[in-house]
Every structure is written in C-alpha cells, then in structure tokens.
Design a protein around this motif. Structure first.
Motif, short mmCIF file in Angstrom:
data_model
loop_
_atom_site.label_atom_id
_atom_site.label_comp_id
_atom_site.label_asym_id
_atom_site.label_seq_id
_atom_site.Cartn_x
_atom_site.Cartn_y
_atom_site.Cartn_z
N THR A 165 0.84 -1.19 0.00
CA THR A 165 0.00 0.00 0.00
C THR A 165 0.88 1.25 0.00
OG1 THR A 165 -0.06 -0.02 2.41
CG2 THR A 165 -1.85 -1.16 1.26
N VAL A 166 0.27 2.35 -0.37
CA VAL A 166 1.00 3.62 -0.36
C VAL A 166 1.02 4.14 1.07
CG1 VAL A 166 1.04 5.99 -1.21
CG2 VAL A 166 0.31 4.13 -2.72
N SER A 167 2.21 4.34 1.59
CA SER A 167 2.41 4.94 2.90
C SER A 167 3.76 5.65 2.87
CB SER A 167 2.38 3.89 4.02
OG SER A 167 3.52 3.07 3.94
N GLN A 168 3.97 6.47 3.82
CA GLN A 168 5.23 7.22 3.87
C GLN A 168 6.41 6.26 3.99
OE1 GLN A 168 4.88 10.63 6.39
NE2 GLN A 168 7.09 10.93 6.55
N ASN A 169 6.27 5.25 4.84
CA ASN A 169 7.35 4.26 4.99
C ASN A 169 7.57 3.47 3.71
OD1 ASN A 169 7.97 4.94 7.59
ND2 ASN A 169 6.79 3.29 8.53
N ARG A 194 11.42 12.57 5.81
CA ARG A 194 10.88 13.32 6.94
C ARG A 194 10.08 14.51 6.45
NH1 ARG A 194 16.31 13.69 10.52
NH2 ARG A 194 16.40 11.49 11.08
N LYS A 195 9.11 14.87 7.26
CA LYS A 195 8.28 16.01 6.93
C LYS A 195 9.10 17.30 6.95
CE LYS A 195 3.75 17.91 7.89
NZ LYS A 195 2.52 17.77 8.67
N LEU A 243 6.11 16.83 -0.35
CA LEU A 243 5.97 15.42 -0.73
C LEU A 243 5.26 14.63 0.35
CD1 LEU A 243 6.51 13.08 -2.64
CD2 LEU A 243 8.76 12.83 -1.58
N VAL A 244 5.64 14.85 1.60
CA VAL A 244 4.99 14.14 2.70
C VAL A 244 3.51 14.52 2.76
CG1 VAL A 244 4.92 13.88 5.21
CG2 VAL A 244 7.11 13.81 4.02
#
Length: 148
Positions: A35-39, A53-54, A60-61
C-alpha cells in the motif's frame, strides 16, 4: 544503468518516482500488494524510512498523506482475501448449480405426472367413446316403397 540514473537524481526525485510507482501499483522493490504509505515510499526508493521526513520534504509528505487519506479503504486485497473471495464466489456458483438441479428435477417430476395423467385421460376418453358407440342406436334405412 539504473544505478547511474539513480545517482543523478535527488532524494526527492527518487521519493517521487517511488510514490508514483506505488500509486500505479507497479513497485520495483516492494510487493505488488504494497500500500501507499510514507514508509513504503521510502522503502520503494531504496532508502531508510526515517530519510523521508516532513521537515526535509514537507510538500511530498503532505502529498503522500493526502493520497493515503483519499484512498483509505481502497487497499488491494491480500492473497488470502482474494482466495476467500474466490471461495465465496465458487460456493455461490455451486449453490446456484445445486438449486438449478433441484428445480430441473422438480420440473421433470411434474412433467412425468402430467404425461401419466394425459395417458390416463386418453384411456378414459377411449372407454367413454366405446361405451357411447354401444348405446347409439344403429341407423337403418327405411324402404320407402313399403310406406306408399
């Protein structure tokens, strides 16, 4: 050749490319069901998840978080979930086949009963016609010469 291209890209470009691949469902590093996630975007970019990192990539985040919010509940099914769906579908199909067989058998039974009744009624009609013919008076021709 892809390593040379990756070396020329900035970290943000690699993250964006990874984000796009995940959105399209064509990851190169992670499983297709990822799935699409930041990690996962960081992992797909072949980086440590803490690298995205934000504070370093705020836009982007924010895009990733917005995408995740917009597509909540649209996660692709796991292999087990897909297998369970196929089982349910197969079971529904099997139940439908069994139901249709029962309906066919009932209809065949009703048809057999109707045919038997038709045969019985035809026999009764033949008997009734035979008896009717026995009771009918026979017609005789009258000689018209006798009565003149």
């Amino acid at each position: 050749m892809s390593l040379v291209v990756e070396a020329k890209q900035t970290a943000e470009q690699r993250f964006r490319a990874a984000f796009d691949r995940l959105k399209q469902g064509n990851p190169e590093i992670l499983a297709r069901t990822a799935t699409v996630s930041q990690n996962n975007v960081a992992k797909e970019a072949n980086c440590d998840p803490s690298a995205l990192r934000k504070s370093r990539f705020p836009s982007l985040v924010a895009e990733i978080q917005h995408y995740v919010e917009m597509h909540k509940g649209e996660a692709p099914d796991s292999e087990r979930q897909q297998m369970l769906k196929r089982r349910r579908s197969n079971r529904k199909t099997k139940d439908l086949i069994n139901d249709l067989r029962r309906q066919r058998d009932v209809a065949a039974g009703l048809l057999l009963e109707a045919n038997t009744l038709i045969v019985d009624l035809n026999e009764q009609l033949a008997d009734a016609n035979k008896k009717l013919n026995e009771y009918k008076p026979t017609t005789t021709t009258i000689n018209s010469d006798k009565f003149r």
